[in-house]
Design a protein around this motif. Sequence first.
Motif, PDB file in Angstrom:
ATOM      1  N   ASP A 252      49.154  31.156  38.584  1.00  0.00           N
ATOM      2  CA  ASP A 252      47.923  30.500  39.044  1.00  0.00           C
ATOM      3  C   ASP A 252      46.998  31.484  39.755  1.00  0.00           C
ATOM      4  N   ILE A 253      47.577  32.417  40.499  1.00  0.00           N
ATOM      5  CA  ILE A 253      46.779  33.447  41.169  1.00  0.00           C
ATOM      6  C   ILE A 253      46.114  34.338  40.118  1.00  0.00           C
ATOM      7  N   ALA A 254      46.862  34.706  39.083  1.00  0.00           N
ATOM      8  CA  ALA A 254      46.293  35.525  38.000  1.00  0.00           C
ATOM      9  C   ALA A 254      45.117  34.798  37.357  1.00  0.00           C
ATOM     10  N   ARG A 255      45.256  33.492  37.131  1.00  0.00           N
ATOM     11  CA  ARG A 255      44.148  32.708  36.550  1.00  0.00           C
ATOM     12  C   ARG A 255      42.933  32.710  37.474  1.00  0.00           C
ATOM     13  N   ARG A 256      43.170  32.541  38.765  1.00  0.00           N
ATOM     14  CA  ARG A 256      42.053  32.540  39.726  1.00  0.00           C
ATOM     15  C   ARG A 256      41.287  33.856  39.682  1.00  0.00           C
ATOM     16  N   LEU A 257      42.034  34.961  39.496  1.00  0.00           N
ATOM     17  CA  LEU A 257      41.419  36.290  39.463  1.00  0.00           C
ATOM     18  C   LEU A 257      40.889  36.656  38.073  1.00  0.00           C
ATOM     19  N   ARG A 258      41.188  35.810  37.075  1.00  0.00           N
ATOM     20  CA  ARG A 258      40.789  36.056  35.686  1.00  0.00           C
ATOM     21  C   ARG A 258      41.363  37.385  35.182  1.00  0.00           C
ATOM     22  N   ILE A 259      42.645  37.596  35.491  1.00  0.00           N
ATOM     23  CA  ILE A 259      43.333  38.784  35.001  1.00  0.00           C
ATOM     24  C   ILE A 259      44.616  38.345  34.308  1.00  0.00           C
ATOM     25  N   GLU A 260      45.184  39.239  33.530  1.00  0.00           N
ATOM     26  CA  GLU A 260      46.433  38.960  32.832  1.00  0.00           C
ATOM     27  C   GLU A 260      47.600  38.979  33.819  1.00  0.00           C
ATOM     28  N   GLY A 261      48.621  38.182  33.514  1.00  0.00           N
ATOM     29  CA  GLY A 261      49.801  38.095  34.363  1.00  0.00           C
ATOM     30  C   GLY A 261      50.451  39.439  34.654  1.00  0.00           C
ATOM     31  N   PRO A 262      50.683  40.297  33.632  1.00  0.00           N
ATOM     32  CA  PRO A 262      51.321  41.590  33.908  1.00  0.00           C
ATOM     33  C   PRO A 262      50.506  42.479  34.856  1.00  0.00           C
ATOM     34  N   THR A 263      49.191  42.361  34.795  1.00  0.00           N
ATOM     35  CA  THR A 263      48.344  43.146  35.706  1.00  0.00           C
ATOM     36  C   THR A 263      48.598  42.706  37.142  1.00  0.00           C
ATOM     37  N   LEU A 264      48.644  41.398  37.360  1.00  0.00           N
ATOM     38  CA  LEU A 264      48.909  40.900  38.708  1.00  0.00           C
ATOM     39  C   LEU A 264      50.338  41.231  39.134  1.00  0.00           C
ATOM     40  N   THR A 265      51.271  41.159  38.213  1.00  0.00           N
ATOM     41  CA  THR A 265      52.668  41.463  38.554  1.00  0.00           C
ATOM     42  C   THR A 265      52.785  42.866  39.132  1.00  0.00           C
ATOM     43  N   ARG A 266      52.132  43.840  38.484  1.00  0.00           N
ATOM     44  CA  ARG A 266      52.170  45.217  39.003  1.00  0.00           C
ATOM     45  C   ARG A 266      51.561  45.289  40.402  1.00  0.00           C
ATOM     46  N   MET A 267      50.441  44.594  40.617  1.00  0.00           N
ATOM     47  CA  MET A 267      49.798  44.604  41.931  1.00  0.00           C
ATOM     48  C   MET A 267      50.703  43.947  42.969  1.00  0.00           C
ATOM     49  N   ILE A 268      51.315  42.818  42.618  1.00  0.00           N
ATOM     50  CA  ILE A 268      52.185  42.115  43.565  1.00  0.00           C
ATOM     51  C   ILE A 268      53.421  42.958  43.878  1.00  0.00           C
ATOM     52  N   ASP A 269      53.918  43.699  42.891  1.00  0.00           N
ATOM     53  CA  ASP A 269      55.051  44.605  43.157  1.00  0.00           C
ATOM     54  C   ASP A 269      54.692  45.590  44.265  1.00  0.00           C
ATOM     55  N   VAL A 270      53.506  46.177  44.161  1.00  0.00           N
ATOM     56  CA  VAL A 270      53.068  47.161  45.168  1.00  0.00           C
ATOM     57  C   VAL A 270      52.824  46.480  46.510  1.00  0.00           C
ATOM     58  N   LEU A 271      52.133  45.347  46.502  1.00  0.00           N
ATOM     59  CA  LEU A 271      51.846  44.634  47.756  1.00  0.00           C
ATOM     60  C   LEU A 271      53.137  44.168  48.424  1.00  0.00           C
ATOM     61  N   SER A 272      54.126  43.779  47.632  1.00  0.00           N
ATOM     62  CA  SER A 272      55.429  43.377  48.189  1.00  0.00           C
ATOM     63  C   SER A 272      56.137  44.571  48.809  1.00  0.00           C
TER      64      SER A 272
END
Length: 193
Positions: A76-96
């Motif tokens: 749902d966060i990826a949809r809000r940002l209008r980005i693909e899921g894998p792109t957000l996954t990489r960002m969340i990995d770093v932020l985590s």
Amino acid sequence: MGSRQQPDDAAPQSSFDAYRHKQTTPAIALTVALVLVGRRWRALIDEHLRPIGQSSARMEALSAIMNAPDPSAQVDIARRLRIEGPTLTRMIDVLSQDGLVRRLPAPGDRRTKHLELTEEGYRALEEIFAVTDPLRAALLDGMGEDEMLALAGALGVLLGRLDQGLPTAAIPAPVTSPVTGPAPPGSPPTTPA
């Protein structure tokens, strides 16, 4: 076979024809401005956030997580940002890894992860806003709230149209380009911004 020259006083027949003759249309001017403003705004933010180890992409992800309804799945966060899921996954990995975001298992669905900011994530986002608020104020200096709301409303309409998908009847079928060859199946037509 020579190129056909149009007299200088002839009226352009298409947006390409206008652009080719160093002219523009209101539609081209607006869409080019949208692209350039977005690109320049992100570059300015990145330039100012770099000294504190942050970026516009990190700001967008942290902000979307903070403003999402609780609990919100990563998809749902990826949809809000209008980005693909894998792109957000990489960002969340770093932020985590940086201790700014926490992934929580969704009740009843082991594959779904809910996201929330940690206290350190809130502090980082507050620091980001301390950097970007003065930039935003300088950018919008002289614009009244009514102008800002009207512009935000107009941009919201455009974003909504893009999110819904433009009517296929309004989009010409892909054509074979003498430069790049045929467009791959399912690819969008290439047009100016």
